[in-house]
Design a protein around this motif. Structure first.
Motif, PDB file in Angstrom:
ATOM      1  N   PHE A 103     -28.286   6.255  36.435  1.00 45.31           N
ATOM      2  CA  PHE A 103     -28.042   5.276  35.380  1.00 45.31           C
ATOM      3  C   PHE A 103     -28.309   3.875  35.916  1.00 45.31           C
ATOM      4  CE2 PHE A 103     -25.091   6.710  31.782  1.00 45.31           C
ATOM      5  CZ  PHE A 103     -25.659   7.959  31.737  1.00 45.31           C
ATOM      6  N   LYS A 104     -28.731   3.021  35.039  1.00 46.64           N
ATOM      7  CA  LYS A 104     -28.845   1.607  35.381  1.00 46.64           C
ATOM      8  C   LYS A 104     -27.672   0.896  34.709  1.00 46.64           C
ATOM      9  CE  LYS A 104     -31.150  -1.924  33.510  1.00 46.64           C
ATOM     10  NZ  LYS A 104     -32.175  -2.475  32.695  1.00 46.64           N
ATOM     11  N   PHE A 105     -26.665   0.554  35.504  1.00 47.31           N
ATOM     12  CA  PHE A 105     -25.504  -0.140  34.970  1.00 47.31           C
ATOM     13  C   PHE A 105     -25.776  -1.636  34.910  1.00 47.31           C
ATOM     14  CE2 PHE A 105     -23.375   3.650  36.766  1.00 47.31           C
ATOM     15  CZ  PHE A 105     -22.742   4.081  35.612  1.00 47.31           C
ATOM     16  N   SER A 106     -25.231  -2.275  33.889  1.00 51.70           N
ATOM     17  CA  SER A 106     -25.352  -3.731  33.800  1.00 51.70           C
ATOM     18  C   SER A 106     -24.432  -4.367  34.839  1.00 51.70           C
ATOM     19  CB  SER A 106     -24.973  -4.202  32.395  1.00 51.70           C
ATOM     20  OG  SER A 106     -23.594  -3.996  32.168  1.00 51.70           O
ATOM     21  N   THR A 107     -24.690  -5.625  35.122  1.00 54.51           N
ATOM     22  CA  THR A 107     -23.869  -6.345  36.090  1.00 54.51           C
ATOM     23  C   THR A 107     -22.415  -6.403  35.630  1.00 54.51           C
ATOM     24  OG1 THR A 107     -25.813  -7.668  36.642  1.00 54.51           O
ATOM     25  CG2 THR A 107     -23.688  -8.503  37.383  1.00 54.51           C
ATOM     26  N   LEU A 108     -22.207  -6.593  34.334  1.00 57.05           N
ATOM     27  CA  LEU A 108     -20.852  -6.658  33.801  1.00 57.05           C
ATOM     28  C   LEU A 108     -20.096  -5.348  34.032  1.00 57.05           C
ATOM     29  CD1 LEU A 108     -18.636  -8.082  32.164  1.00 57.05           C
ATOM     30  CD2 LEU A 108     -19.728  -7.175  30.102  1.00 57.05           C
ATOM     31  N   ILE A 109     -20.746  -4.225  33.798  1.00 54.19           N
ATOM     32  CA  ILE A 109     -20.105  -2.922  34.002  1.00 54.19           C
ATOM     33  C   ILE A 109     -19.791  -2.711  35.478  1.00 54.19           C
ATOM     34  CG2 ILE A 109     -20.434  -0.416  33.852  1.00 54.19           C
ATOM     35  CD1 ILE A 109     -19.873  -1.718  31.163  1.00 54.19           C
ATOM     36  N   LEU A 110     -20.713  -3.091  36.353  1.00 51.36           N
ATOM     37  CA  LEU A 110     -20.457  -2.949  37.788  1.00 51.36           C
ATOM     38  C   LEU A 110     -19.272  -3.806  38.222  1.00 51.36           C
ATOM     39  CD1 LEU A 110     -24.093  -2.882  39.218  1.00 51.36           C
ATOM     40  CD2 LEU A 110     -22.462  -0.996  39.124  1.00 51.36           C
ATOM     41  N   VAL A 111     -19.196  -5.036  37.715  1.00 53.63           N
ATOM     42  CA  VAL A 111     -18.076  -5.923  38.053  1.00 53.63           C
ATOM     43  C   VAL A 111     -16.765  -5.333  37.541  1.00 53.63           C
ATOM     44  CG1 VAL A 111     -17.060  -8.190  37.547  1.00 53.63           C
ATOM     45  CG2 VAL A 111     -19.451  -8.027  38.241  1.00 53.63           C
ATOM     46  N   GLY A 122     -11.698  -2.553  38.486  1.00 55.97           N
ATOM     47  CA  GLY A 122     -10.855  -1.382  38.257  1.00 55.97           C
ATOM     48  C   GLY A 122     -10.468  -0.698  39.555  1.00 55.97           C
ATOM     49  N   LEU A 123     -11.418  -0.598  40.495  1.00 57.19           N
ATOM     50  CA  LEU A 123     -11.109  -0.005  41.797  1.00 57.19           C
ATOM     51  C   LEU A 123     -10.130  -0.877  42.579  1.00 57.19           C
ATOM     52  CD1 LEU A 123     -14.627   1.337  42.827  1.00 57.19           C
ATOM     53  CD2 LEU A 123     -12.584   2.690  42.322  1.00 57.19           C
ATOM     54  N   LEU A 124     -10.296  -2.196  42.477  1.00 64.26           N
ATOM     55  CA  LEU A 124      -9.358  -3.105  43.140  1.00 64.26           C
ATOM     56  C   LEU A 124      -7.959  -2.988  42.523  1.00 64.26           C
ATOM     57  CD1 LEU A 124     -11.583  -6.279  43.645  1.00 64.26           C
ATOM     58  CD2 LEU A 124     -10.774  -4.679  45.399  1.00 64.26           C
ATOM     59  N   CYS A 125      -7.893  -2.873  41.197  1.00 63.16           N
ATOM     60  CA  CYS A 125      -6.590  -2.683  40.529  1.00 63.16           C
ATOM     61  C   CYS A 125      -5.953  -1.369  40.949  1.00 63.16           C
ATOM     62  CB  CYS A 125      -6.754  -2.730  39.014  1.00 63.16           C
ATOM     63  SG  CYS A 125      -7.029  -4.379  38.377  1.00 63.16           S
ATOM     64  N   GLY A 167      -2.499  -1.028  42.795  1.00 62.26           N
ATOM     65  CA  GLY A 167      -1.456  -0.170  42.237  1.00 62.26           C
ATOM     66  C   GLY A 167      -0.892   0.788  43.272  1.00 62.26           C
ATOM     67  N   ILE A 168      -1.765   1.360  44.081  1.00 63.60           N
ATOM     68  CA  ILE A 168      -1.306   2.266  45.138  1.00 63.60           C
ATOM     69  C   ILE A 168      -0.487   1.498  46.173  1.00 63.60           C
ATOM     70  CG2 ILE A 168      -2.088   3.721  47.063  1.00 63.60           C
ATOM     71  CD1 ILE A 168      -4.415   4.604  45.212  1.00 63.60           C
ATOM     72  N   ALA A 169      -0.969   0.315  46.570  1.00 60.24           N
ATOM     73  CA  ALA A 169      -0.253  -0.489  47.569  1.00 60.24           C
ATOM     74  C   ALA A 169       1.113  -0.929  47.040  1.00 60.24           C
ATOM     75  CB  ALA A 169      -1.096  -1.700  47.955  1.00 60.24           C
ATOM     76  N   LEU A 170       1.171  -1.413  45.806  1.00 57.62           N
ATOM     77  CA  LEU A 170       2.433  -1.867  45.229  1.00 57.62           C
ATOM     78  C   LEU A 170       3.419  -0.707  45.060  1.00 57.62           C
ATOM     79  CD1 LEU A 170       4.059  -4.203  43.995  1.00 57.62           C
ATOM     80  CD2 LEU A 170       3.017  -3.652  41.790  1.00 57.62           C
ATOM     81  N   THR A 171       2.910   0.421  44.609  1.00 61.68           N
ATOM     82  CA  THR A 171       3.775   1.591  44.444  1.00 61.68           C
ATOM     83  C   THR A 171       4.318   2.062  45.790  1.00 61.68           C
ATOM     84  OG1 THR A 171       2.515   2.247  42.491  1.00 61.68           O
ATOM     85  CG2 THR A 171       3.887   3.933  43.499  1.00 61.68           C
TER      86      THR A 171
END
Length: 176
Positions: free
Chosen positions: A21-29, A34-37, A41-45
């Motif tokens: 797939f060719k993802f747009s820059t917005l989707i990649l960001v 989402g991965l950072l969140c 979430g894992i760190a806070l939990t």
């Protein structure tokens, strides 16, 4: 005793072709956010869970809360990672497989009616009927359009191909 079929062919099956797939820059960001969140979430939990382990451990509600927080964070990370790594189109001998992360959609190549390249919109559409009501839009790099079309047509020579220029698309929009 060996048996032979009446017709022997030395043709090898066509190789499986993959087009990411060719993802747009917005989707990649958004996926990276989402991965950072998920990591946050894992760190806070984990931080809160460490504090919980030092107190009263008899609360079923707290155990369920931490279980759900971990499960949600890990599930988000798995889904986003799968989407980024395994989103692709796969053309086999008989099928066009659209894989979007963990979700797969399979289309029989024999059911494809035509392929249309919209040069103005920079899109490629695969149609499954003459009325152009059943279709999927192929989202790959523009440089792969020709190879994608040739691969599909080599699997089923009855597939029609057409294209429209940017001017034709603009005239069509004006008529609506």
């Amino acid at each position: 005793m060996e048996t032979f079929s009446p017709v022997q062919t030395d043709e090898k099956p066509a190789p499986v072709k993959r087009y990411p797939f060719k993802f747009s820059t917005l989707i990649l960001v958004l996926c990276v956010l989402g991965l950072l969140c998920s990591a946050a979430g894992i760190a806070l939990t984990t931080w809160q869970f460490a504090g919980f382990l030092q107190g009263d451990l008899s609360s079923v509600y707290s155990w369920m809360k931490y279980l759900l927080l971990y499960l949600t964070s890990i599930l988000l990370a798995v889904l986003l990672t799968a989407m980024l790594l395994r989103s692709q189109y796969v053309i086999t001998e008989k099928q066009l497989v659209m894989q979007f992360g963990l979700i797969k959609s399979k289309y029989e190549i024999g059911q494809i009616y035509s392929v249309h390249l919209f040069r103005g919109a920079h899109k490629l559409a695969v149609y499954f009927d003459d009325f152009k009501t059943k279709y999927i839009v192929i989202v790959v790099k523009e440089t792969w359009y020709d190879d994608f079309i040739r691969t599909l047509i080599s699997r089923n020579e009855r597939i029609g191909f057409s294209f429209s220029t940017a001017e034709e698309e603009e005239n069509f929009k004006k008529k609506k």
